[in-house]
Design a protein around this motif. Structure first.
Motif, short mmCIF file in Angstrom:
data_model
loop_
_atom_site.label_atom_id
_atom_site.label_comp_id
_atom_site.label_asym_id
_atom_site.label_seq_id
_atom_site.Cartn_x
_atom_site.Cartn_y
_atom_site.Cartn_z
N MET A 1 0.85 -1.19 0.00
CA MET A 1 0.00 0.00 0.00
C MET A 1 0.88 1.24 0.00
N ALA A 2 0.56 2.22 -0.83
CA ALA A 2 1.36 3.43 -0.92
C ALA A 2 1.31 4.19 0.38
N ALA A 3 2.41 4.90 0.67
CA ALA A 3 2.51 5.66 1.92
C ALA A 3 1.41 6.71 1.98
N GLY A 4 0.69 6.70 3.10
CA GLY A 4 -0.33 7.73 3.31
C GLY A 4 -1.58 7.56 2.47
N SER A 5 -1.73 6.42 1.75
CA SER A 5 -2.87 6.27 0.84
C SER A 5 -4.19 6.16 1.60
N CYS A 6 -4.15 5.74 2.88
CA CYS A 6 -5.38 5.59 3.64
C CYS A 6 -5.80 6.88 4.33
N LEU A 7 -5.01 7.94 4.18
CA LEU A 7 -5.32 9.22 4.83
C LEU A 7 -5.87 10.21 3.82
N PRO A 8 -6.82 11.04 4.24
CA PRO A 8 -7.34 12.06 3.32
C PRO A 8 -6.24 13.02 2.88
N GLU A 9 -6.37 13.51 1.65
CA GLU A 9 -5.36 14.41 1.09
C GLU A 9 -5.19 15.66 1.94
N ASP A 10 -6.30 16.22 2.42
CA ASP A 10 -6.23 17.43 3.24
C ASP A 10 -5.47 17.19 4.53
N MET A 11 -5.67 16.05 5.13
CA MET A 11 -4.98 15.74 6.39
C MET A 11 -3.47 15.61 6.17
N ILE A 12 -3.09 14.97 5.06
CA ILE A 12 -1.66 14.84 4.75
C ILE A 12 -1.04 16.22 4.54
N ARG A 13 -1.74 17.06 3.79
CA ARG A 13 -1.21 18.40 3.51
C ARG A 13 -1.06 19.22 4.78
N GLU A 14 -2.08 19.22 5.63
CA GLU A 14 -2.02 20.01 6.85
C GLU A 14 -0.94 19.51 7.80
N THR A 15 -0.70 18.22 7.80
CA THR A 15 0.36 17.65 8.64
C THR A 15 1.73 18.06 8.12
N LEU A 16 1.94 17.94 6.81
CA LEU A 16 3.23 18.27 6.23
C LEU A 16 3.54 19.77 6.35
N LEU A 17 2.51 20.61 6.30
CA LEU A 17 2.73 22.05 6.41
C LEU A 17 3.36 22.44 7.74
N ARG A 18 3.20 21.63 8.75
CA ARG A 18 3.69 21.96 10.08
C ARG A 18 5.05 21.36 10.39
N LEU A 19 5.65 20.72 9.40
CA LEU A 19 6.96 20.09 9.61
C LEU A 19 8.09 21.02 9.19
N PRO A 20 9.26 20.88 9.80
CA PRO A 20 10.42 21.69 9.39
C PRO A 20 10.93 21.29 8.02
N VAL A 21 11.75 22.15 7.45
CA VAL A 21 12.25 21.95 6.09
C VAL A 21 13.02 20.66 5.94
N GLN A 22 13.90 20.34 6.90
CA GLN A 22 14.72 19.14 6.78
C GLN A 22 13.87 17.88 6.70
N SER A 23 12.76 17.83 7.42
CA SER A 23 11.86 16.67 7.34
C SER A 23 11.20 16.60 5.98
N LEU A 24 10.77 17.75 5.46
CA LEU A 24 10.12 17.76 4.15
C LEU A 24 11.07 17.35 3.03
N LEU A 25 12.33 17.72 3.14
CA LEU A 25 13.31 17.30 2.13
C LEU A 25 13.44 15.78 2.10
N ARG A 26 13.39 15.16 3.27
CA ARG A 26 13.47 13.69 3.31
C ARG A 26 12.18 13.06 2.79
N PHE A 27 11.04 13.66 3.14
CA PHE A 27 9.75 13.06 2.77
C PHE A 27 9.44 13.19 1.28
N GLN A 28 10.21 13.97 0.55
CA GLN A 28 10.02 14.03 -0.90
C GLN A 28 10.27 12.67 -1.55
N ALA A 29 11.04 11.83 -0.88
CA ALA A 29 11.38 10.51 -1.45
C ALA A 29 10.38 9.42 -1.05
N VAL A 30 9.32 9.76 -0.30
CA VAL A 30 8.37 8.75 0.14
C VAL A 30 7.60 8.18 -1.03
#
Length: 407
Positions: A1-30
């Motif tokens: 199952m793809a990462a985060g596929s069971c979560l609503p798109e809005d929830m994923i976006r709102e969660t990622l918006l609150r993360l620091p830059v270094q975490s987001l750079l790593r999560f681009q490869a998810v």
């Protein structure tokens, strides 16, 4: 199952918006979906607004051997963190200044013995890039600068102003660098009679560059000629239309101000600090220019403060406390203080003997790229896609697809 596929798109976006830059750079490869979301222009700009505001100050040692950045964190600790400038060729450096900071990009000016350099630096991603000044524009001796985001055109611009005054007249030449096109352009200057630029740093607010200019007028009191009055005006540069203009009327100024005035930014408005001398203390008034530029509003008065004329406001921390720099003539180093207008109390942040503090700029972590031609930065400026040849667009699509498929 793809990462985060069971979560609503809005929830994923709102969660990622609150993360620091270094975490987001790593999560681009998810996964491809997260990569597309994190590198989209809407997400990058929204992420800037969710990050806490800090203040950054350019610093150096007494002998100019170690230029760096001091970051004042906007939390209860108010910690002061020192960072060195990027590993650029810093030989024969004469002077170094922070020109401006916008959406996580810091623009720095480096004066060397025989030339000057400008570079953009994203402190969060660690990326930096030199902006090569074209020789075809001739010899510019920078007198003042401005760098900032221009919301109307969704772009970043750098203004360099050369003071070529003559016979008591202020004559300014100017060039503009545009990030989206990675290009320089000479613009029409301005001449102002019997005037000179102020000593403080200029400021860019919502795509408008402001600086103080002064003209001298006769000052005769009871028939006695005294030191000429210094009457201020605002010089402005519209970064959209790239034209200069002046604001002469309505400035919060009278004879009691002396010459101590400086400009800052406060909640996306132009702010001005005005000193008024008293017998044993002095007051610092903070005014803001309304968005229609028709009138000024007094925010608050900082009083009582000791009568130390070297104390100047550098800016605001999180739009609440005023950052004051006081050069101690007894201790021979800078004392950095925070003044809270609501309690009229100040607290010492640093009494560092090693560093000298200069101008301050607002700062937020961001994913904004320093490279105008990277895929992330092209997304920040969608209008660029329309002007590219179709063949070039297809080549970029194939490159991006190849890069995504390798994840």
């Amino acid at each position: 199952m793809a990462a985060g596929s069971c979560l609503p798109e809005d929830m994923i976006r709102e969660t990622l918006l609150r993360l620091p830059v270094q975490s987001l750079l790593r999560f681009q490869a998810v996964c491809k979906r997260w990569l597309a979301l994190i590198t989209s222009s809407n997400f990058i700009l929204a992420h800037c607004k969710h990050r806490p505001k800090h203040s950054i100050m350019l610093t150096n040692t007494w002998f100019g051997e170690n230029y760096g950045i001091s970051m004042l964190e906007a939390d209860a600790t108010c910690k002061l963190e020192h960072r060195n400038l990027p590993s650029l060729p810093m030989n024969n450096v004469v002077n170094c200044r922070g020109i401006g900071s916008s959406n996580g990009l810091l623009c720095v000016y480096v004066k060397k013995t025989h030339n000057v350099d400008y570079f953009l630096w994203n402190l969060a991603t660690g990326k930096h890039r030199l902006l090569l000044f074209p020789l075809a524009l001739g010899n510019y001796t920078p007198r003042t600068f401005g760098f900032g985001f221009v919301p109307e055109i969704n772009d970043y611009k750098l203004l360099i102003v050369d003071d070529a005054s003559f016979e008591g007249h202020l004559h300014l030449r100017a060039v503009v660098y545009t990030l989206s096109t990675d290009s320089w352009k000479e613009v029409e200057g301005v001449t102002v009679s019997r005037s000179y630029l102020g000593p403080r740093i200029s400021v860019v607010v919502q795509g408008i560059w402001y600086d103080l200019i002064f003209r001298e007028e006769e000052n005769i009191v009871q028939g006695t000629s005294r030191e000429p009055r210094k009457v201020p005006s605002l010089l402005r540069f519209d970064m959209v239309n790239e034209v200069f203009s002046k604001i002469e009327d309505g400035l919060p100024y009278d004879n009691a101000c002396g010459r101590n005035m400086n400009l800052m930014e406060y909640k996306e408005l132009l702010a001005m600090g005005v000193y008024r001398d008293e017998k044993t203390t002095f007051e610092l008034e903070i005014w803001t220019l309304m968005k229609n530029e028709h009138y000024w509003t007094k925010l608050f008065v900082c009083t009582p403060l000791p009568k130390i004329m070297t104390m100047i406001p550098l800016g605001f921390l999180n739009d609440k406390e005023i950052i004051l720099s006081d050069y101690s003539t007894e201790l021979f180093y800078d004392i950095l203080q925070l003044y809270d207008p609501s309690t009229q109390k100040s607290s010492v942040v640093s009494t560092c003997e090693e560093f000298i503090y200069f101008e301050t700029h607002n700062y937020v972590e961001s994913l904004v790229s320093v490279d105008a031609r990277s895929s992330s930065c092209v997304q920040m400026f969608p209008d660029m896609e329309r002007i590219k040849p179709s063949i070039y667009r297809e080549q970029e699509k194939r490159k991006r697809k190849a890069g995504i498929d390798r994840l």
